[in-house]
Scaffold this active site. Structure first.
Site, mmCIF file in Angstrom:
data_model
loop_
_atom_site.group_PDB
_atom_site.id
_atom_site.type_symbol
_atom_site.label_atom_id
_atom_site.label_comp_id
_atom_site.label_asym_id
_atom_site.label_seq_id
_atom_site.Cartn_x
_atom_site.Cartn_y
_atom_site.Cartn_z
ATOM 1 N N ARG A 1 -25.785 101.072 0.384
ATOM 2 C CA ARG A 1 -26.616 102.284 0.543
ATOM 3 C C ARG A 1 -25.944 103.510 -0.091
ATOM 4 O O ARG A 1 -26.006 104.619 0.447
ATOM 5 C CB ARG A 1 -26.929 102.532 2.019
ATOM 6 C CG ARG A 1 -27.808 101.485 2.662
ATOM 7 C CD ARG A 1 -28.057 101.791 4.127
ATOM 8 N NE ARG A 1 -26.830 101.641 4.893
ATOM 9 C CZ ARG A 1 -26.634 102.107 6.113
ATOM 10 N NH1 ARG A 1 -27.605 102.777 6.719
ATOM 11 N NH2 ARG A 1 -25.490 101.932 6.748
ATOM 12 N N LEU B 1 -26.811 105.225 -2.622
ATOM 13 C CA LEU B 1 -27.751 106.296 -2.964
ATOM 14 C C LEU B 1 -28.094 107.124 -1.738
ATOM 15 O O LEU B 1 -28.157 108.357 -1.806
ATOM 16 C CB LEU B 1 -29.021 105.711 -3.590
ATOM 17 C CG LEU B 1 -30.056 106.740 -4.051
ATOM 18 C CD1 LEU B 1 -29.479 107.681 -5.104
ATOM 19 C CD2 LEU B 1 -31.313 106.049 -4.593
ATOM 20 N N SER C 1 -37.640 108.375 20.240
ATOM 21 C CA SER C 1 -36.219 108.464 19.894
ATOM 22 C C SER C 1 -35.763 109.913 19.800
ATOM 23 O O SER C 1 -36.534 110.805 19.451
ATOM 24 C CB SER C 1 -35.948 107.752 18.571
ATOM 25 O OG SER C 1 -36.688 108.336 17.519
ATOM 26 N N CYS D 1 -33.398 103.929 5.179
ATOM 27 C CA CYS D 1 -33.289 102.492 4.917
ATOM 28 C C CYS D 1 -33.413 101.728 6.235
ATOM 29 O O CYS D 1 -33.017 102.217 7.290
ATOM 30 C CB CYS D 1 -31.951 102.162 4.268
ATOM 31 S SG CYS D 1 -31.664 103.018 2.703
ATOM 32 N N ASP E 1 -45.460 100.760 20.615
ATOM 33 C CA ASP E 1 -45.700 101.353 19.293
ATOM 34 C C ASP E 1 -46.255 100.325 18.311
ATOM 35 O O ASP E 1 -45.727 99.216 18.199
ATOM 36 C CB ASP E 1 -44.398 101.915 18.717
ATOM 37 C CG ASP E 1 -43.922 103.149 19.457
ATOM 38 O OD1 ASP E 1 -44.751 103.764 20.145
ATOM 39 O OD2 ASP E 1 -42.737 103.496 19.344
ATOM 40 N N GLU F 1 -50.761 98.913 7.998
ATOM 41 C CA GLU F 1 -50.015 98.329 6.879
ATOM 42 C C GLU F 1 -50.393 96.873 6.621
ATOM 43 O O GLU F 1 -50.406 96.411 5.483
ATOM 44 C CB GLU F 1 -48.527 98.433 7.190
ATOM 45 C CG GLU F 1 -47.592 97.752 6.240
ATOM 46 C CD GLU F 1 -46.179 97.769 6.787
ATOM 47 O OE1 GLU F 1 -45.511 96.735 6.706
ATOM 48 O OE2 GLU F 1 -45.761 98.827 7.308
ATOM 49 N N GLU G 1 -49.788 110.521 13.577
ATOM 50 C CA GLU G 1 -49.315 111.500 12.600
ATOM 51 C C GLU G 1 -50.494 112.266 12.021
ATOM 52 O O GLU G 1 -51.456 111.674 11.571
ATOM 53 C CB GLU G 1 -48.569 110.783 11.474
ATOM 54 C CG GLU G 1 -48.087 111.698 10.369
ATOM 55 C CD GLU G 1 -49.151 112.012 9.323
ATOM 56 O OE1 GLU G 1 -49.137 113.145 8.812
ATOM 57 O OE2 GLU G 1 -49.992 111.154 9.029
ATOM 58 N N HIS H 1 -40.191 114.527 9.700
ATOM 59 C CA HIS H 1 -39.439 114.086 8.529
ATOM 60 C C HIS H 1 -38.950 115.265 7.685
ATOM 61 O O HIS H 1 -38.263 115.067 6.691
ATOM 62 C CB HIS H 1 -40.280 113.132 7.687
ATOM 63 C CG HIS H 1 -40.531 111.827 8.376
ATOM 64 N ND1 HIS H 1 -41.635 111.622 9.174
ATOM 65 C CD2 HIS H 1 -39.814 110.685 8.427
ATOM 66 C CE1 HIS H 1 -41.581 110.400 9.670
ATOM 67 N NE2 HIS H 1 -40.496 109.808 9.238
#
Length: 756
Positions: A16, A18, A435, A518, A601, A607, A667, A696
């Site tokens: 990771r 990047l 969270s 990620c 959740d 998706e 959202e 975000h």
């Protein structure tokens, strides 16, 4: 002679690198030049790795500083005015302002909307279009990277997102108009880019048009004809499709003045005889036969037998990955903690390159199955009989499911009265999604516990203190329904997978979800069951710290399924039911312990929707049933919540109603409550919490901003059924950002309560 290629490669780096560099740059710990250096190092490494593994055509242009759709917006100069920092100069910080709302330079503004990339867990930044949108070539990244790769001696295949897919993925902002009207405006930029590529003597350009898997309106089909006629003559274009079959659009594709087409044979079922007869003989056909979305080893013997005759019928044939390898981890060789038997079933990005080379060489050089591909494929067949995979008790329990297991005792209106009496919540109740910030000390403690540097009691004491702190902060803020903060969880899916039978886990199996975010998906290798309670002790402990209700927090069966690498020998419907039964036991344990609110959740529900409209009802039927199987065993007084984020809800709203959750949080803030327009016509019957700020982005929302969004929501949702909450979990934010944002959220709710 058959060639091979990949459609793209993971960007983030094996460790990771990047992500680390991005976050250091955002916090001003490294310079832009240092970030660029990390990116270049990764690109050079990934190109060389593919070349050494025998890949003929190396993809260039698949690297991105945040997201490739956003990269296309940058290339086209399609930057919302609020992100331009007072000028038209397009810089790296411009890109980050669009994505995050904030960058090391420039004023903080609202970020652009983010949503799921087709039917994957990757998120892209939604392009914004207006009647005044203007386009010009503004971002040289792909040309610079092509030059880099050419200098290193690679046979380069540039990768660009096609103009029609780009327009399809965007949204009109402000005055409504047909975004297809912008096609004539963006095509000159594509022509310029293709001419620049042509000047570099590159033979093939991969132009991605995955919307061809959809059932397109006729005007979009006509737009394809117009666009590709306009782009004719610059380069050999490999029109690239993935995530499904395009057979319903074959007639359209074969009309286009292109030189080749890539077809996903993993997710689209094609008859090769039909393909050969239908696709023009002079075209290159690229067949995506290595799964770019999952980690299972390919059956090369099967593919050899299937392609052997076809390869002799075609003048020009490539084999490749079904889609970009963006969606899988990089290297299996590092996974030493997985048993050798189980590891032999898997293939990560580098191993998939090996598969392509093994199969290419066998097809080019042999008339029979070679020993290399026979040995490679052998574990696939031994797995079918493995005791690790099969659990008789799980299979028997599935058979015992009845229709009553999918139903609550009473309808929502009856349940709501009982829950109101039980919970005594105010109007506009406030809550969070689950969270709280995962700080560096939490990550270190988890790492130390896994490495054996601290013992179980020390770790539990540490987590308990963080839960206590979170409860105290929420009480101080005046939040109505609390959460324990999920400090014990590394990831909402991985955590539950670690406590269920039938899963294995990687150490370095990271894949990009968005930007620097990620995830390390679990791998479902066998039948799923629960041996003991998973979340019960932590929720019970949190509830002892407060008189306010603390939500039990679970990840739903469909999300666990879709955010894992799923086994391919069993239908998703059956696997989802196995997970649902395990979660049902967890839900009932929570209820029995006195937990009054349980959140399950399902952010991945949308998706999983098939791209073809004709296939959607079947999926939604079993997906809804899985949620209901997990949630419907509770009594009327127990309130079931669910949460969904960053997707298009309108086309699944009927299914969301059928979930029959007492409260759904969603959202909406990045899209300025745009989703709520749907509620003008669609009367959602249960309680709903439209997210009032974007978690975000590090920007802290003002009280006035939140009140404005809540007032908008009140136009569509009766205030007695309206909840107040952020968009999503707060794991990635700092405590300062979290506290001040929630403080403003609670104040906004209290002000509005007084005015009602």
């Amino acid at each position: 002679m058959i060639n091979n290629h990949t459609l793209g490669f993971p960007r983030i780096g094996l460790f990771r690198e990047l992500k680390v560099a991005q976050e250091k740059y955002w916090s001003r710990k490294i310079s832009k030049e240092e970030l660029f250096s990390v990116g270049k190092t990764l690109r050079v490494r990934h190109w060389q790795q593919q070349k050494e593994l025998g890949i003929n055509y190396i993809p260039v242009g698949d690297f991105s500083w945040y997201d490739h759709v956003l990269g296309t917006s940058m290339l086209l100069g399609n930057i919302p005015k609020r992100h331009k920092n007072g000028n038209d100069l397009v810089t790296l910080d411009t890109l980050f302002r669009v994505a995050r709302g904030v960058a090391p330079t420039g004023a903080s503004v609202s970020a652009s909307e983010m949503t799921k990339w087709f039917n994957t867990n990757y998120h892209y930044i939604v392009p914004e279009f207006s009647i005044k949108s203007e386009f010009c070539f503004s971002w040289r990244q792909i040309l610079d990277e092509i030059d880099e790769a050419l200098l290193l001696g690679h046979q380069v295949k540039p990768v660009i997102l096609g103009p029609l897919t780009y327009l399809w993925l965007g949204k009109v902002k402000g005055k409504k108009f047909d975004r297809l009207n912008l096609l004539k405006e963006i095509l000159p930029v594509y022509k310029y880019l293709l001419s620049e590529i042509n000047d570099r003597n590159i033979s093939w350009v991969q132009i991605d048009e995955p919307i061809l898997t959809l059932e397109l309106p006729e005007k979009w089909k006509n737009a394809f004809r117009f666009a590709y006629q306009s782009l004719y003559g610059y380069n050999s274009l490999l029109l690239t499709t993935y995530f499904g079959s395009v057979q319903h659009n074959f007639s359209l594709i074969c009309e286009l003045p292109i030189q080749g087409v890539h077809l996903d044979l993993v997710h689209g079922k094609y008859d090769l005889v039909f393909l050969n007869s239908f696709i023009p003989e002079k075209w290159l056909i690229s067949l995506g036969i290595i799964n770019g979305k999952n980690i299972w080893k390919a059956d090369l013997v099967m593919w050899f037998k299937r392609l052997q005759l076809f390869s002799k019928l075609r003048h020009s044939l490539w084999i490749g990955t079904s889609c970009s390898l963006l969606h899988v981890p990089i290297d299996l060789k590092l996974e030493n903690k997985i048993s050798s038997e189980v590891r032999s079933w898997f293939s990560f990005a580098l191993q998939k390159c090996q598969e392509l080379t093994l199969l290419r060489d066998a097809l080019n050089n042999s008339n029979t199955v070679t020993e290399d591909i026979r040995v490679w494929s052998q574990p696939i067949h031994s797995r079918k009989k493995s005791a690790i995979v099969h659990n008789v008790d799980v299979k028997e329990r599935l058979k015992s499911i009845t229709s009553n297991d999918f139903k609550r005792n009473n309808v929502f209106s009856v349940r709501k009265q009982k829950q109101h009496k039980n919970l005594k919540l105010p109007i506009l109740p406030t809550t969070t999604i689950g969270s709280f910030p995962q700080t560096a000390d939490i990550r270190k403690a988890r790492f130390d516990f896994k490495k054996g540097n601290i013992n179980h009691d020390q770790y539990n004491t540490f987590i308990s203190k963080h839960i206590q702190n979170a409860i105290l902060k929420q009480e101080k803020l005046g939040i109505d329904v609390l959460v324990h903060g999920e400090f014990e969880r590394n990831d909402m899916v991985e955590y539950f997978g670690e406590h269920l039978n039938g899963f294995v886990f990687t150490e370095f199996g990271w894949v990009q979800s968005y930007g620097s975010r990620c995830v390390k998906p679990p791998i479902i290798i066998g039948d799923v069951s629960r041996s003991k309670p998973i979340s019960l002790d932590w929720i019970k402990y949190a509830q002892t710290l407060t008189s306010k209700p603390v939500k039990g927090m679970l990840t739903g069966p469909v999300t666990i399924l879709l955010w894992s690498f799923v086994r391919e020998d069993l239908s998703k419907k059956i696997i989802s039911r196995q997970i649902a039964l395990a979660l049902r036991d967890e839900v009932l344990d929570l209820e029995q312990s006195g937990v009054k609110i349980i959140q399950i959740d399902e952010p991945a529900l949308r998706e999983g929707l098939p791209l073809r409209l004709s296939l959607r009802n079947e999926y939604l039927s079993w997906a809804v049933d899985s949620f209901k199987l997990s949630s419907s065993g509770v009594c009327d007084e127990t309130q079931i919540h669910t949460h969904m984020c960053y997707c298009e809800f309108n086309d699944i709203m009927n299914a969301i109603v059928l979930l029959d959750a007492d409260v759904i949080t969603i959202e909406t803030s990045r899209s300025d409550m745009e989703l709520l327009e749907f509620f003008k016509e669609f009367k959602y019957p249960n309680d709903i919490g439209p997210g009032v700020y974007d978690i975000h982005s590090p920007n802290i929302p003002s009280i006035e901003w939140i009140m404005t969004l809540l007032r908008q929501a009140m136009h569509y949702i009766p205030v007695k059924r309206l909840w107040v909450n952020p968009d999503c979990g707060l794991k990635t934010r700092t405590w300062d950002e979290t506290y001040y944002s929630l403080e403003n959220m609670v104040r906004a709710a209290k002000i509005l309560r007084k005015k009602l």
